[in-house]
Design a protein around this motif. Sequence first.
Motif, PDB file in Angstrom:
ATOM      1  N   LYS A 181     -10.802  -1.773 -13.010  1.00 16.20           N
ATOM      2  CA  LYS A 181     -10.958  -2.157 -11.472  1.00 16.20           C
ATOM      3  C   LYS A 181     -12.183  -2.398 -11.964  1.00 16.20           C
ATOM      4  O   LYS A 181     -12.779  -2.943 -10.737  1.00 16.20           O
ATOM      5  CB  LYS A 181     -11.230  -0.220 -11.288  1.00 16.20           C
ATOM      6  CG  LYS A 181      -9.827   0.447 -10.946  1.00 16.20           C
ATOM      7  CD  LYS A 181      -8.980  -0.055 -10.346  1.00 16.20           C
ATOM      8  CE  LYS A 181      -8.166   0.736  -9.573  1.00 16.20           C
ATOM      9  NZ  LYS A 181      -7.223   0.003  -8.541  1.00 16.20           N
ATOM     10  N   GLN A 198      -0.954  -9.607  -8.074  1.00 17.90           N
ATOM     11  CA  GLN A 198      -2.566  -8.439  -7.041  1.00 17.90           C
ATOM     12  C   GLN A 198      -1.542  -8.201  -5.581  1.00 17.90           C
ATOM     13  O   GLN A 198      -1.403  -7.018  -4.815  1.00 17.90           O
ATOM     14  CB  GLN A 198      -3.375  -9.833  -6.781  1.00 17.90           C
ATOM     15  CG  GLN A 198      -4.532  -8.779  -6.472  1.00 17.90           C
ATOM     16  CD  GLN A 198      -4.941  -6.982  -6.207  1.00 17.90           C
ATOM     17  OE1 GLN A 198      -4.754  -7.044  -7.738  1.00 17.90           O
ATOM     18  NE2 GLN A 198      -5.419  -6.384  -6.083  1.00 17.90           N
ATOM     19  N   GLU A 236      -0.407  -4.860  -4.689  1.00 15.86           N
ATOM     20  CA  GLU A 236      -0.674  -3.476  -4.563  1.00 15.86           C
ATOM     21  C   GLU A 236      -1.125  -4.046  -3.095  1.00 15.86           C
ATOM     22  O   GLU A 236      -1.716  -3.012  -2.168  1.00 15.86           O
ATOM     23  CB  GLU A 236      -2.676  -3.563  -4.985  1.00 15.86           C
ATOM     24  CG  GLU A 236      -2.760  -2.355  -4.591  1.00 15.86           C
ATOM     25  CD  GLU A 236      -4.053  -2.487  -5.489  1.00 15.86           C
ATOM     26  OE1 GLU A 236      -4.780  -1.499  -5.212  1.00 15.86           O
ATOM     27  OE2 GLU A 236      -4.226  -2.941  -6.473  1.00 15.86           O
ATOM     28  N   GLU A 237      -1.154  -5.014  -2.331  1.00 17.28           N
ATOM     29  CA  GLU A 237      -1.726  -5.609  -1.575  1.00 17.28           C
ATOM     30  C   GLU A 237      -0.692  -4.339  -0.461  1.00 17.28           C
ATOM     31  O   GLU A 237      -0.906  -4.888   1.016  1.00 17.28           O
ATOM     32  CB  GLU A 237      -2.190  -7.287  -0.752  1.00 17.28           C
ATOM     33  CG  GLU A 237      -3.169  -6.982  -1.419  1.00 17.28           C
ATOM     34  CD  GLU A 237      -3.761  -8.477  -2.129  1.00 17.28           C
ATOM     35  OE1 GLU A 237      -2.315  -9.688  -1.370  1.00 17.28           O
ATOM     36  OE2 GLU A 237      -4.632  -9.257  -2.063  1.00 17.28           O
ATOM     37  N   SER A 286       2.085  -3.148  -0.727  1.00 13.73           N
ATOM     38  CA  SER A 286       1.734  -1.928  -0.894  1.00 13.73           C
ATOM     39  C   SER A 286       0.875  -0.577  -0.007  1.00 13.73           C
ATOM     40  O   SER A 286       1.297   0.176   1.103  1.00 13.73           O
ATOM     41  CB  SER A 286       2.383  -0.491  -1.879  1.00 13.73           C
ATOM     42  OG  SER A 286       0.653  -1.316  -2.845  1.00 13.73           O
ATOM     43  N   ALA A 287       0.051  -1.320   0.957  1.00  9.09           N
ATOM     44  CA  ALA A 287      -1.523  -0.476   1.314  1.00  9.09           C
ATOM     45  C   ALA A 287      -0.648  -1.058   2.596  1.00  9.09           C
ATOM     46  O   ALA A 287      -1.099  -0.162   3.169  1.00  9.09           O
ATOM     47  CB  ALA A 287      -2.734  -1.307   1.153  1.00  9.09           C
ATOM     48  N   LYS A 295      -3.351   4.927  -2.965  1.00 12.65           N
ATOM     49  CA  LYS A 295      -3.382   4.042  -4.587  1.00 12.65           C
ATOM     50  C   LYS A 295      -2.750   5.008  -5.363  1.00 12.65           C
ATOM     51  O   LYS A 295      -1.726   4.705  -6.146  1.00 12.65           O
ATOM     52  CB  LYS A 295      -5.038   4.558  -4.697  1.00 12.65           C
ATOM     53  CG  LYS A 295      -5.673   3.563  -4.380  1.00 12.65           C
ATOM     54  CD  LYS A 295      -7.054   3.911  -4.248  1.00 12.65           C
ATOM     55  CE  LYS A 295      -8.082   2.695  -3.171  1.00 12.65           C
ATOM     56  NZ  LYS A 295      -9.190   2.328  -4.119  1.00 12.65           N
ATOM     57  N   HIS A 344       1.285   3.558  -5.148  1.00 11.38           N
ATOM     58  CA  HIS A 344       1.524   3.075  -5.450  1.00 11.38           C
ATOM     59  C   HIS A 344       1.766   2.739  -7.105  1.00 11.38           C
ATOM     60  O   HIS A 344       2.016   2.621  -7.995  1.00 11.38           O
ATOM     61  CB  HIS A 344       0.326   1.893  -4.995  1.00 11.38           C
ATOM     62  CG  HIS A 344      -0.090   0.429  -6.111  1.00 11.38           C
ATOM     63  ND1 HIS A 344       0.563  -0.670  -5.397  1.00 11.38           N
ATOM     64  CD2 HIS A 344      -0.156  -0.108  -7.114  1.00 11.38           C
ATOM     65  CE1 HIS A 344       0.932  -1.780  -5.726  1.00 11.38           C
ATOM     66  NE2 HIS A 344      -0.399  -1.339  -7.017  1.00 11.38           N
ATOM     67  N   PHE A 345       0.614   3.347  -7.544  1.00 13.87           N
ATOM     68  CA  PHE A 345       0.464   3.331  -8.650  1.00 13.87           C
ATOM     69  C   PHE A 345       1.734   3.867  -9.417  1.00 13.87           C
ATOM     70  O   PHE A 345       1.862   3.948 -10.717  1.00 13.87           O
ATOM     71  CB  PHE A 345      -0.598   4.404  -9.616  1.00 13.87           C
ATOM     72  CG  PHE A 345      -1.147   4.571 -11.150  1.00 13.87           C
ATOM     73  CD1 PHE A 345      -1.255   3.166 -11.982  1.00 13.87           C
ATOM     74  CD2 PHE A 345      -0.082   5.400 -12.308  1.00 13.87           C
ATOM     75  CE1 PHE A 345      -1.457   3.379 -13.300  1.00 13.87           C
ATOM     76  CE2 PHE A 345      -0.505   5.645 -12.936  1.00 13.87           C
ATOM     77  CZ  PHE A 345      -1.019   4.822 -14.193  1.00 13.87           C
ATOM     78  N   ILE A 403       4.919   1.303  -8.568  1.00  7.95           N
ATOM     79  CA  ILE A 403       5.008   0.645  -8.529  1.00  7.95           C
ATOM     80  C   ILE A 403       4.990  -0.355 -10.183  1.00  7.95           C
ATOM     81  O   ILE A 403       5.002  -0.828 -10.720  1.00  7.95           O
ATOM     82  CB  ILE A 403       4.191  -0.410  -7.525  1.00  7.95           C
ATOM     83  CG1 ILE A 403       5.291  -0.533  -6.433  1.00  7.95           C
ATOM     84  CG2 ILE A 403       4.283  -1.713  -7.463  1.00  7.95           C
ATOM     85  CD1 ILE A 403       5.020  -0.612  -5.086  1.00  7.95           C
ATOM     86  N   THR A 404       3.105   0.695 -10.135  1.00  7.88           N
ATOM     87  CA  THR A 404       2.466   0.384 -11.517  1.00  7.88           C
ATOM     88  C   THR A 404       2.805   0.581 -12.492  1.00  7.88           C
ATOM     89  O   THR A 404       3.626   0.137 -13.561  1.00  7.88           O
ATOM     90  CB  THR A 404       0.830   0.716 -11.265  1.00  7.88           C
ATOM     91  OG1 THR A 404       0.603  -0.230 -10.355  1.00  7.88           O
ATOM     92  CG2 THR A 404       0.147  -0.412 -12.129  1.00  7.88           C
TER      93      THR A 404
END
Length: 307
Positions: free
Chosen positions: A110, A199, A202-203, A205-206, A212, A215-216, A219-220
């Motif tokens: 981060k 990146q 993340e954009e 999914s937002a 967050k 998303h984690f 996806i992450t």
Amino acid sequence: MAKNNNNVPAGRRKGMKLGTRNTLVGLSFIAPNFIGFFIFILIPVAFSFVLSFMKWDGFTEMTFVGLDNFVKIFKDQYFVQALGRTLYYAVFAVTLTTFAALGLAVLVNKGIKAVGFFRSSIFFPYVASTVAVGAVWRQLFMKDYGPINAFLQLIGIENPPGWLASSKWALPAVIIVTVWKSMGYFMIVYLGALQNIPQELEEASALDGASKFQHFWRITFPMLAPSTFFVVLMNIINSFKAFDLIWVLTEGGPGQATTLMVNYIYNNGFNTTTPKYGIASAAAMVLFAIVAIITIVQFRVEKRTSN
């Protein structure tokens, strides 16, 4: 009729010689590793396998006893207890190290302040001398004068644990030190995987309204599966062969509180007036079988999930 080498073009003869030379150069680079593996790993493992069926103290003649050594160790309460402690140690050390490494990697990824210093500080224990690490933590865990218990008393805990001097708390203390020493390396593994995730995901999914955490988790974390497989596998192997840090911290004590399978093998093979190489080798083969089975299962699970 014999062929005349003079009819072969000079370029081809030179090329053949160059190819042979390149092969020999390549073999010379890998030969030391293979020779070392053959002498220091393959031969000792094969000899240990043979010894597991023998009765031998290093002085008298070897006697074939078949499976008697295996029967003896499973009837030995110290071996059974060491096996149970090893499983306990592995479960907690692997789980805590994996989650700690992942959490630290996410935090570093981060872009926190002084990230370089933070990353180096976390990684340093992994490369530090095990003897030095053990000596420092022995002082930190001292029951009456250690800084850890002094802090616990400061925050209101009147009777803090005895840690390395307590049969109840010695193994948890060893697990704490293991996690602290190992998490830096696996943090780097996770960090490299995190930085390879696009990146744009993340954009996207937002924009879809995902939090967050969502998303984690959705996806992450699935994209970290190969790294997680590596981290868990290496942690399991390290946990089952743990010896040096435990020996420096407690020497397997107090009593048998931190005697794991490797300590049991060492005690029967070397740390005794009458070595029992057959018993030690049988225990080593059991340990080898356990690690091999766990590794095979993990590879099959990883293969199924990846497909």
